[in-house]
Design an enzyme around this catalytic site. Structure first.
Site, PDB file in Angstrom:
ATOM      1  N   SER A  29      -6.614   0.490  -4.152  1.00  0.00           N
ATOM      2  CA  SER A  29      -7.422   1.099  -3.092  1.00  0.00           C
ATOM      3  C   SER A  29      -8.879   1.190  -3.525  1.00  0.00           C
ATOM      4  O   SER A  29      -9.176   1.319  -4.715  1.00  0.00           O
ATOM      5  CB  SER A  29      -6.900   2.504  -2.782  1.00  0.00           C
ATOM      6  OG  SER A  29      -5.560   2.442  -2.370  1.00  0.00           O
TER       7      SER A  29
HETATM    8  N1  SAH Z   1      -2.348   3.467  -5.519  1.00  0.00           N
HETATM    9  C1  SAH Z   1      -2.111   2.075  -5.692  1.00  0.00           C
HETATM   10  C2  SAH Z   1      -1.893   1.465  -4.320  1.00  0.00           C
HETATM   11  C3  SAH Z   1      -1.210   0.165  -4.379  1.00  0.00           C
HETATM   12  S1  SAH Z   1      -0.884  -0.555  -2.813  1.00  0.00           S
HETATM   13  C4  SAH Z   1      -3.268   1.404  -6.381  1.00  0.00           C
HETATM   14  O1  SAH Z   1      -4.409   1.810  -6.141  1.00  0.00           O
HETATM   15  O2  SAH Z   1      -3.043   0.470  -7.149  1.00  0.00           O
HETATM   16  C5  SAH Z   1       0.594   0.271  -2.326  1.00  0.00           C
HETATM   17  C6  SAH Z   1       1.739   0.226  -3.301  1.00  0.00           C
HETATM   18  O3  SAH Z   1       2.847   0.866  -2.673  1.00  0.00           O
HETATM   19  C7  SAH Z   1       2.195  -1.171  -3.660  1.00  0.00           C
HETATM   20  O4  SAH Z   1       2.228  -1.312  -5.053  1.00  0.00           O
HETATM   21  C8  SAH Z   1       3.580  -1.269  -3.047  1.00  0.00           C
HETATM   22  O5  SAH Z   1       4.475  -2.091  -3.776  1.00  0.00           O
HETATM   23  C9  SAH Z   1       4.010   0.170  -3.061  1.00  0.00           C
HETATM   24  N2  SAH Z   1       5.087   0.531  -2.129  1.00  0.00           N
HETATM   25  C10 SAH Z   1       5.247   0.150  -0.833  1.00  0.00           C
HETATM   26  N3  SAH Z   1       6.362   0.685  -0.313  1.00  0.00           N
HETATM   27  C11 SAH Z   1       6.936   1.435  -1.310  1.00  0.00           C
HETATM   28  C12 SAH Z   1       8.114   2.227  -1.398  1.00  0.00           C
HETATM   29  N4  SAH Z   1       8.978   2.371  -0.375  1.00  0.00           N
HETATM   30  N5  SAH Z   1       8.378   2.853  -2.569  1.00  0.00           N
HETATM   31  C13 SAH Z   1       7.543   2.710  -3.631  1.00  0.00           C
HETATM   32  N6  SAH Z   1       6.428   1.978  -3.614  1.00  0.00           N
HETATM   33  C14 SAH Z   1       6.116   1.338  -2.466  1.00  0.00           C
END
Ligand code: SAH
Length: 220
Positions: free
Chosen positions: A69
């Site tokens: 993000s």
């Molecule tokens: N805070 C992270 C955001 C990554 S994008 C950063 O800044 O790196 C969102 C993340 O949520 C992804 O890694 C994706 O794989 C994860 N995600 C999506 N659905 C999910 C779920 N049901 N349980 C766990 N993680 C999930």
């Protein structure tokens, strides 16, 4: 310190301070969050080829089709979750590269973070160990189910977008606790959901752009 950590050296310290000034100008008011983000080396969380762009106001790819993000989103969600008080136990859904997790580790006593993509979490686990952050517990699972055995939580943060908040997550939020997430379908907004003795109170805030919250896990 590895070559990678020292590589960008003073430049990244200066660049980070410029990022903090920008966040302040963009309306981030929580000085605790700004101080933490001024200290956490964001460039460590992205691929080496993108490290020089880590402090720009953009989301960057972190492999497996996911993104880290942008700094404003991380700052805004952190300040909304904190609401000017330190937290005891926070649950994060969507560990990704672990940058938000590293920030949370300094605003909460204990952080539980769940990621559904196994290989992504493996790399993040190593990175967070290298940074010697110890008050976090990472889990490879479907975050939609929450983590009942560790709850209830006084803070829950979801870093992927959903149209409806999964019921287990609402249940695992403590009375008096707060959840911060992007919510929507075509149009997404940051939302704060507070659990009161009378029920859940939702506040809709800024428009944002996140990857989707998906069910199930990815093993390799
Ligand atoms: N805070 C992270 C955001 C990554 S994008 C950063 O800044 O790196 C969102 C993340 O949520 C992804 O890694 C994706 O794989 C994860 N995600 C999506 N659905 C999910 C779920 N049901 N349980 C766990 N993680 C999930």
């Amino acid at each position: 310190m590895s070559v990678r950590h020292s590589g960008i050296g003073m430049t990244s310290q200066r660049t980070r301070l410029r990022m903090i000034e920008r966040l302040r100008a963009q309306g981030i008011a929580d000085e605790v969050v700004l101080t933490i983000m001024g200290a956490v080396p964001r460039h460590i969380f992205v691929e080496e080829a993108l490290a020089s762009r880590a402090y720009e106001d953009v989301a960057l790819p972190i492999n497996y089709g996911q993104t880290i993000s942008n700094p404003w989103v991380v700052a805004r969600m952190s300040e909304l979750l904190r609401a000017n008080a330190s937290l005891t136990k926070v649950l994060e859904i969507g560990t990704g590269c672990g940058y938000q997790t590293a920030i949370l580790a300094q605003i909460a006593k204990k952080v539980y973070s769940i990621e559904r993509i196994g290989p992504l979490l493996t790399r993040t686990r190593i990175r967070l160990q290298e940074l010697q952050i110890r008050n976090i517990h990472l889990k490879h699972a479907d975050g939609m189910l929450g983590l009942a055995e560790a709850g209830p939580f006084d803070g829950i943060i979801i870093t992927a977008v959903t149209a409806h908040v999964p019921t287990p997550l609402l249940e695992q939020l403590e009375v008096g606790g707060r959840m911060v997430l992007p919510k929507g379908t075509q149009k997404q907004n940051l939302c704060v959901i507070e659990r009161t003795a009378q029920g859940y109170v939702e506040t809709v805030l800024e428009e944002v752009n996140f990857v989707p919250l998906l069910a199930g896990v990815v093993k390799k």
